[in-house]
Design an enzyme around this catalytic site. Structure first.
Site, PDB file in Angstrom:
ATOM      1  N   HIS A  76       0.827  -1.214   0.000  1.00 12.86           N
ATOM      2  CA  HIS A  76       0.000   0.000   0.000  1.00 12.86           C
ATOM      3  C   HIS A  76       0.861   1.265   0.000  1.00 12.86           C
ATOM      4  CE1 HIS A  76       0.321  -0.232   4.536  1.00 12.86           C
ATOM      5  NE2 HIS A  76       0.345   1.081   4.407  1.00 12.86           N
ATOM      6  N   ASP A 114      -0.304  -7.443   1.178  1.00 12.18           N
ATOM      7  CA  ASP A 114       0.191  -6.075   1.351  1.00 12.18           C
ATOM      8  C   ASP A 114       1.684  -6.082   1.678  1.00 12.18           C
ATOM      9  OD1 ASP A 114       0.404  -3.385   1.670  1.00 12.18           O
ATOM     10  OD2 ASP A 114      -0.982  -3.238   3.355  1.00 12.18           O
ATOM     11  N   SER A 209       4.117   2.564   7.978  1.00 13.05           N
ATOM     12  CA  SER A 209       3.781   1.539   6.997  1.00 13.05           C
ATOM     13  C   SER A 209       5.020   1.012   6.294  1.00 13.05           C
ATOM     14  CB  SER A 209       2.842   2.113   5.931  1.00 13.05           C
ATOM     15  OG  SER A 209       1.548   2.311   6.432  1.00 13.05           O
TER      16      SER A 209
END
Length: 259
Positions: A76, A114, A209
Site C-alpha cells: 500500500h 500487502d 507503513s
C-alpha cells in the site's frame, strides 16, 4: 426461512462488531505522515536496516534492507507510486548518509498481499547501513507467539502530535492470531498476518507503513507494518503486520535471498 433469517441477522451483527483497520500511512497528521506512538528515540546505528521512503514526494513509509540490492516494504506504500526517494542510514529523518532514487519499474508489488520489494543500486554494509536477516526456511512455521520484537519508524509520539524527525522505536509483544481475530475478524487476520499487543498506547502508526518488526532474541525480520485500528493508534487494539515467514518463497523467487 425464519431460521435462516435469524442466522443471517446474527452473522451481520457479528461481522459489524469487528474493529475496522486503516493503513498507517493514511492516519492523518499535520505534516508528512510518520510516527511511532509512545516509543523511545533510537540511538545512531540501533536499526541500520531501517530506511525511510518518500514516495511521489507525497507520502512517507518505512522499509527494511534485506540484501545489497533489496528493500522490503508494504504494497500500500508502493502500489500507486511512480517513484521514491530512499533514505539510508538516517536517524534524523531527512539527514541520510545517502539517498537513492528509484522508479516504479524497480518496485515489485505482491498481487494478493500487502507486501512489496524495491530493487536498489548495490549498497555496501557498515555500522549505519546494514541488512536485517529474514527467518530461515526452517522457521517458516514459527508463529513467534509471545516473542518480543522492536518496530522502528519516524514521527510523533502520540496521536495528533507534531511529528519529530528523530527515529523512534517501540518494543512490542507478538500475540496469537486467534486473539487478534477477536478484534478484527478472520477476514482481516489470515495466515499471512502477524499481530502485536499495544499496551499503554505503544504502537506503530501513520508513516510507519512498510517498516520493520525485528525479534529481540534473534534479530530476524518477522513483520512488515500493515495496519492499525481505525479507532486510533493509541486505542490499545492490536497492530497488524505482514508475516514474513509466510512470504519467504515469494521473496526468494524475486531476490534469491534465503536462509
Amino acid at each position: 426461512m425464519k431460521v435462516f433469517l435469524t442466522i443471517l441477522a446474527l452473522a451481520v451483527a457479528s461481522a459489524s462488531a469487528f474493529e475496522e483497520v486503516v493503513h498507517p500511512k493514511d492516519v492523518k497528521a499535520s505534516k508528512i505522515e510518520g510516527r511511532i506512538t509512545n516509543g523511545y528515540p533510537a540511538y545512531e546505528g540501533k536499526a541500520p536496516y531501517t530506511v525511510g521512503l518518500l514516495l511521489n514526494n507525497a507520502w512517507w513509509c518505512g522499509g527494511s534492507i534485506i540484501g545489497h540490492n533489496w528493500i522490503l516494504t508494504a504494497e500500500h506504500c508502493t502500489g500507486s507510486a511512480e517513484f521514491a526517494t530512499i533514505y539510508f542510514g538516517a536517524t534524523w529523518r531527512t539527514n541520510a548518509v545517502f539517498t537513492h532514487w528509484v522508479h516504479r519499474n524497480d518496485m515489485i508489488n505482491h498481487h494478493a498481499a500487502d507486501i512489496s520489494l524495491i530493487r536498489i543500486p548495490h549498497v555496501d554494509f557498515w555500522q549505519q547501513v546494514n541488512k536485517v536477516e529474514l527467518p530461515s526456511f526452517n522457521d517458516r512455521y514459527n508463529d513467534y507467539n509471545g516473542h518480543w520484537a522492536v518496530a522502528c519508524g519516524w514521527g510523533g509520539t502520540y496521536d495528533g502530535s507534531p511529528l519529530p524527525d528523530w527515529l523512534q522505536c517501540v518494543d512490542l509483544q507478538v500475540m496469537h492470531n486467534s486473539e487478534c481475530v477477536q478484534t478484527y475478524g478472520s477476514g482481516t487476520v489470515g495466515e499471512n498476518i502477524l499481530c502485536v499487543r499495544t499496551p499503554d498506547g505503544k504502537s506503530t502508526c501513520g508513516g510507519d507503513s512498510g517498516g520493520p518488526l525485528v525479534t529481540h532474541d534473534s534479530n530476524k525480520l518477522i513483520g512488515v507494518t500493515n495496519f492499525v485500528s481505525s479507532a486510533g493508534c493509541q486505542s490499545g487494539h492490536p497492530s497488524g503486520f505482514q508475516r514474513v515467514t509466510y512470504h519467504l518463497d515469494w521473496i526468494n523467487q524475486h531476490t534469491g535471498i534465503a536462509y
